[in-house]
Design a protein around this motif. Structure first.
Motif, PDB file in Angstrom:
ATOM      1  N   SER A 255       0.820  -1.217   0.000  1.00  0.00           N
ATOM      2  CA  SER A 255       0.000   0.000   0.000  1.00  0.00           C
ATOM      3  C   SER A 255       0.856   1.271   0.000  1.00  0.00           C
ATOM      4  O   SER A 255       0.316   2.378   0.033  1.00  0.00           O
ATOM      5  CB  SER A 255      -0.923   0.005   1.227  1.00  0.00           C
ATOM      6  OG  SER A 255      -0.158   0.029   2.422  1.00  0.00           O
ATOM      7  N   GLY A 256       2.177   1.105   0.026  1.00  0.00           N
ATOM      8  CA  GLY A 256       3.059   2.272   0.017  1.00  0.00           C
ATOM      9  C   GLY A 256       3.136   2.987   1.356  1.00  0.00           C
ATOM     10  O   GLY A 256       3.566   4.137   1.436  1.00  0.00           O
ATOM     11  N   ASN A 257       2.751   2.288   2.416  1.00  0.00           N
ATOM     12  CA  ASN A 257       2.731   2.922   3.747  1.00  0.00           C
ATOM     13  C   ASN A 257       3.926   2.559   4.625  1.00  0.00           C
ATOM     14  O   ASN A 257       4.025   3.047   5.751  1.00  0.00           O
ATOM     15  CB  ASN A 257       1.454   2.509   4.493  1.00  0.00           C
ATOM     16  CG  ASN A 257       0.242   3.300   4.050  1.00  0.00           C
ATOM     17  OD1 ASN A 257       0.226   4.523   4.152  1.00  0.00           O
ATOM     18  ND2 ASN A 257      -0.769   2.610   3.549  1.00  0.00           N
ATOM     19  N   TYR A 258       4.790   1.671   4.146  1.00  0.00           N
ATOM     20  CA  TYR A 258       5.825   1.125   5.032  1.00  0.00           C
ATOM     21  C   TYR A 258       6.709   2.218   5.645  1.00  0.00           C
ATOM     22  O   TYR A 258       6.870   2.285   6.864  1.00  0.00           O
ATOM     23  CB  TYR A 258       6.685   0.093   4.289  1.00  0.00           C
ATOM     24  CG  TYR A 258       7.796  -0.441   5.151  1.00  0.00           C
ATOM     25  CD1 TYR A 258       7.527  -1.295   6.213  1.00  0.00           C
ATOM     26  CD2 TYR A 258       9.126  -0.062   4.952  1.00  0.00           C
ATOM     27  CE1 TYR A 258       8.539  -1.771   7.034  1.00  0.00           C
ATOM     28  CE2 TYR A 258      10.144  -0.530   5.764  1.00  0.00           C
ATOM     29  CZ  TYR A 258       9.851  -1.385   6.803  1.00  0.00           C
ATOM     30  OH  TYR A 258      10.850  -1.843   7.622  1.00  0.00           O
ATOM     31  N   GLU A 259       7.261   3.085   4.810  1.00  0.00           N
ATOM     32  CA  GLU A 259       8.216   4.071   5.330  1.00  0.00           C
ATOM     33  C   GLU A 259       7.549   5.021   6.323  1.00  0.00           C
ATOM     34  O   GLU A 259       8.103   5.289   7.400  1.00  0.00           O
ATOM     35  CB  GLU A 259       8.848   4.855   4.184  1.00  0.00           C
ATOM     36  CG  GLU A 259       9.870   4.017   3.446  1.00  0.00           C
ATOM     37  CD  GLU A 259      10.557   4.783   2.336  1.00  0.00           C
ATOM     38  OE1 GLU A 259      10.375   6.004   2.253  1.00  0.00           O
ATOM     39  OE2 GLU A 259      11.268   4.130   1.547  1.00  0.00           O
ATOM     40  N   ASN A 260       6.377   5.513   5.965  1.00  0.00           N
ATOM     41  CA  ASN A 260       5.690   6.441   6.878  1.00  0.00           C
ATOM     42  C   ASN A 260       5.338   5.762   8.191  1.00  0.00           C
ATOM     43  O   ASN A 260       5.439   6.371   9.259  1.00  0.00           O
ATOM     44  CB  ASN A 260       4.397   6.959   6.236  1.00  0.00           C
ATOM     45  CG  ASN A 260       4.666   8.170   5.353  1.00  0.00           C
ATOM     46  OD1 ASN A 260       5.708   8.816   5.488  1.00  0.00           O
ATOM     47  ND2 ASN A 260       3.755   8.464   4.464  1.00  0.00           N
ATOM     48  N   TYR A 261       4.914   4.510   8.105  1.00  0.00           N
ATOM     49  CA  TYR A 261       4.530   3.797   9.325  1.00  0.00           C
ATOM     50  C   TYR A 261       5.746   3.606  10.235  1.00  0.00           C
ATOM     51  O   TYR A 261       5.674   3.841  11.446  1.00  0.00           O
ATOM     52  CB  TYR A 261       3.909   2.443   8.965  1.00  0.00           C
ATOM     53  CG  TYR A 261       3.283   1.737  10.143  1.00  0.00           C
ATOM     54  CD1 TYR A 261       2.068   2.161  10.683  1.00  0.00           C
ATOM     55  CD2 TYR A 261       3.905   0.645  10.749  1.00  0.00           C
ATOM     56  CE1 TYR A 261       1.492   1.518  11.769  1.00  0.00           C
ATOM     57  CE2 TYR A 261       3.335  -0.004  11.832  1.00  0.00           C
ATOM     58  CZ  TYR A 261       2.124   0.431  12.338  1.00  0.00           C
ATOM     59  OH  TYR A 261       1.565  -0.208  13.427  1.00  0.00           O
ATOM     60  N   MET A 262       6.859   3.203   9.637  1.00  0.00           N
ATOM     61  CA  MET A 262       8.060   2.988  10.448  1.00  0.00           C
ATOM     62  C   MET A 262       8.538   4.307  11.061  1.00  0.00           C
ATOM     63  O   MET A 262       8.950   4.352  12.226  1.00  0.00           O
ATOM     64  CB  MET A 262       9.173   2.353   9.595  1.00  0.00           C
ATOM     65  CG  MET A 262       8.896   0.928   9.174  1.00  0.00           C
ATOM     66  SD  MET A 262       8.539  -0.211  10.543  1.00  0.00           S
ATOM     67  CE  MET A 262      10.116  -0.285  11.393  1.00  0.00           C
ATOM     68  N   GLU A 263       8.470   5.379  10.258  1.00  0.00           N
ATOM     69  CA  GLU A 263       8.870   6.693  10.806  1.00  0.00           C
ATOM     70  C   GLU A 263       7.973   7.076  11.974  1.00  0.00           C
ATOM     71  O   GLU A 263       8.414   7.657  12.968  1.00  0.00           O
ATOM     72  CB  GLU A 263       8.806   7.764   9.710  1.00  0.00           C
ATOM     73  CG  GLU A 263       9.962   7.648   8.720  1.00  0.00           C
ATOM     74  CD  GLU A 263       9.764   8.532   7.495  1.00  0.00           C
ATOM     75  OE1 GLU A 263       8.912   9.438   7.539  1.00  0.00           O
ATOM     76  OE2 GLU A 263      10.459   8.292   6.488  1.00  0.00           O
ATOM     77  N   LYS A 264       6.705   6.744  11.844  1.00  0.00           N
ATOM     78  CA  LYS A 264       5.758   7.067  12.916  1.00  0.00           C
ATOM     79  C   LYS A 264       6.091   6.275  14.186  1.00  0.00           C
ATOM     80  O   LYS A 264       6.081   6.808  15.296  1.00  0.00           O
ATOM     81  CB  LYS A 264       4.337   6.732  12.435  1.00  0.00           C
ATOM     82  CG  LYS A 264       3.240   7.430  13.193  1.00  0.00           C
ATOM     83  CD  LYS A 264       1.916   7.299  12.448  1.00  0.00           C
ATOM     84  CE  LYS A 264       0.780   7.912  13.210  1.00  0.00           C
ATOM     85  NZ  LYS A 264       0.753   9.332  13.296  1.00  0.00           N
ATOM     86  N   LEU A 265       6.389   4.989  14.000  1.00  0.00           N
ATOM     87  CA  LEU A 265       6.759   4.167  15.155  1.00  0.00           C
ATOM     88  C   LEU A 265       8.014   4.728  15.840  1.00  0.00           C
ATOM     89  O   LEU A 265       8.086   4.817  17.060  1.00  0.00           O
ATOM     90  CB  LEU A 265       7.030   2.716  14.737  1.00  0.00           C
ATOM     91  CG  LEU A 265       5.863   1.849  14.266  1.00  0.00           C
ATOM     92  CD1 LEU A 265       6.353   0.433  13.964  1.00  0.00           C
ATOM     93  CD2 LEU A 265       4.753   1.796  15.299  1.00  0.00           C
ATOM     94  N   VAL A 266       8.992   5.102  15.016  1.00  0.00           N
ATOM     95  CA  VAL A 266      10.261   5.584  15.571  1.00  0.00           C
ATOM     96  C   VAL A 266      10.050   6.921  16.293  1.00  0.00           C
ATOM     97  O   VAL A 266      10.531   7.122  17.415  1.00  0.00           O
ATOM     98  CB  VAL A 266      11.322   5.728  14.463  1.00  0.00           C
ATOM     99  CG1 VAL A 266      12.585   6.404  15.002  1.00  0.00           C
ATOM    100  CG2 VAL A 266      11.666   4.357  13.881  1.00  0.00           C
ATOM    101  N   SER A 267       9.288   7.807  15.659  1.00  0.00           N
ATOM    102  CA  SER A 267       9.102   9.128  16.276  1.00  0.00           C
ATOM    103  C   SER A 267       8.255   9.042  17.541  1.00  0.00           C
ATOM    104  O   SER A 267       8.320   9.925  18.391  1.00  0.00           O
ATOM    105  CB  SER A 267       8.484  10.115  15.282  1.00  0.00           C
ATOM    106  OG  SER A 267       7.190   9.703  14.939  1.00  0.00           O
TER     107      SER A 267
END
Lengths: 347, 110
Positions: A255-267
């Motif tokens: 779905s193209g959400n991987y990078e944003n999701y991981m950034e969200k988890l990290v932040s």
């Protein structure tokens, strides 16, 4: 819908998953965050919980499932492996035995196993992670609520939302309606009813690429909506963050959400949640008896680092207490926001 | 493609203090307090923010408060109703001015 394994999806192979999860997120790693807190290497504090995965067989194929469970998965725990688990429960002080799957009830030795555990201990908590729909899937399961009651099982069940649209989108067509029927059956024998002593907890996990909100506020919403709409009662709601493993990882990537999701988890990294991660007090047993730090590491086939205690038949408490817990980028899922564990938020 | 709005810029919002720190610090402290649970729940505030985001037509805010509303357990129907509230107020704000037009028409008409 089939499992990733049946589809021969690239992410059904753990080396592919780990290759993704070994990539730093904006140059940051989970290990690095633990180092800043002087928590690395991450060590256990105790072994209170034995979480036993009784198999990958399931009557559902949920889109977010980190086990990649489904009807086409035939890997289930044998009675022999259960005997080894019983030996550990007999010899060691385990406060909570947490049975999960797949649908653990589909294991033909499920009821035997619980009866044997109760013959050993009347005081340990036994949790069954019941997907609800199994209760109404076949007449042979209709008496599960009575069986659970007889053995004072704590029932923990996923219900990602209080409406059919969102629940069915994640867990399959018709799942919400069946889940409500199963909840009615559990309520009917006393589960979730005040002062019954029978615990029914629900699990909320987001139906998409976002994090769970406040556990307390979501619990209030769920209680009101389920009571007003369906007359359903339950004890507590556990909010659980979806970890980027298996089908959920496949969803994030497609779905193209991987990078944003991981950034969200990290932040959203929370140092207090990092101190309270459940792997510090849990041992996870795979369907084949191998031992892991948690159910997620189990699915990534990352066995415990205790060299002579990697299988339930070789249980060595001293080595397990001294082991270093294996961490990778998926661990950010347990430390984001209010934290996440199989028992919900950790802070 | 160059555009005036880049979704990546939302992540830089917290860095506006680079050009004027003390005001930014005060703004973000205030912002944080506004969205705390208070007489209104955090969920109610998120829906208000979502509606206002549409009223002021801020794409950054729409992205941010769509996610935030979903995280707080709102469903699509609730979120769309919030946007309709914004639309109703915006539309109503135009229409209520028609009374001025009507007044003027009546003033200059025989």
């Amino acid at each position: 819908m089939k499992s990733l394994k049946a589809l021969n999806h690239p992410l059904s192979r753990v080396e592919q998953e780990i290759a993704v999860l070994d990539q730093p997120v904006e140059g940051k790693t989970f290990e690095g965050f633990l180092q800043e807190q002087a928590l690395f290497p991450l060590k256990p504090t105790t072994i209170d919980i034995l979480q036993i995965n009784m198999g990958k067989m399931c009557n559902q194929v949920c889109k977010h499932c980190h086990v990649d469970a489904g009807p086409d998965r035939k890997e289930i725990m044998t009675r022999e492996t259960m005997q080894h688990c019983l030996e550990v429960i007999r010899k060691h002080t385990i406060k909570t035995i947490d049975l999960t799957g797949g649908a653990p009830e589909m294991n033909p030795d499920f009821r035997w196993f619980i009866e044997e555990i109760r013959a050993i201990t009347q005081t340990a908590a036994i949790i069954v992670r019941c997907n609800l729909t199994i209760i109404v899937a076949n007449p042979k399961y209709y008496d599960l609520p009575e069986f659970f009651k007889k053995h004072r099982i704590e029932v923990v069940s996923s219900l990602p939302y209080f409406s059919a649209v969102k629940t069915d989108a994640q867990r399959g067509e018709g799942v919400f309606g069946k889940s409500i029927r199963a909840l009615e059956m559990l309520n009917a024998v006393g589960y979730g009813v005040a002062d019954s002593g029978l615990t029914l907890n629900l699990v909320y996990n987001p139906s998409g690429a976002f994090l769970p909100g406040s556990q307390q506020e979501l619990e209030q919403q769920f209680k009101k909506k389920l009571a007003d709409g369906y007359g359903i009662v339950f004890n507590a709601l556990f909010t659980i963050t979806n970890l980027p493993i298996s089908r959920y990882l496949a969803y994030l990537m497609s779905s193209g959400n991987y990078e944003n999701y991981m950034e969200k988890l990290v932040s959203a990294y929370n140092p207090v949640a990092a101190m309270n991660v459940m792997c510090r007090s849990t041992i996870s047993v795979g369907w084949d008896g191998f031992l892991y730090d948690c159910d997620f590491n189990q699915m990534l086939e990352l066995k415990v680092t205790a060299p002579d205690s990697q299988h339930i038949k070789d249980w060595n408490s001293e080595q397990l207490h001294q082991r270093e817990i294996i961490v990778k980028q998926h661990c950010f899922g347990c430390t984001a926001g209010s934290g996440s564990s199989c028992g919900g938020a950790t802070t | 493609m160059k555009t005036y709005y880049n979704p990546e810029d939302l992540k830089k919002f917290g860095k506006i203090g680079e050009f004027q720190k003390s005001m930014a610090d005060k703004f973000f402290a205030y912002y944080g307090e506004v969205f705390q649970e208070g007489a209104l729940t955090a969920r109610e505030k998120s829906l208000i923010a979502l509606a206002v985001a549409h009223a002021v037509q801020c794409p950054y805010c729409i992205d941010a408060y769509t996610v935030d509303s979903m995280e707080k357990g709102c469903d699509e129907e609730q979120m769309m109703e919030a946007v309709h509230v914004a639309a109703a107020i915006r539309g109503g704000a135009s229409l209520v001015h028609s009374t001025q037009m009507m007044n003027k028409v009546k003033e200059i008409s025989m």
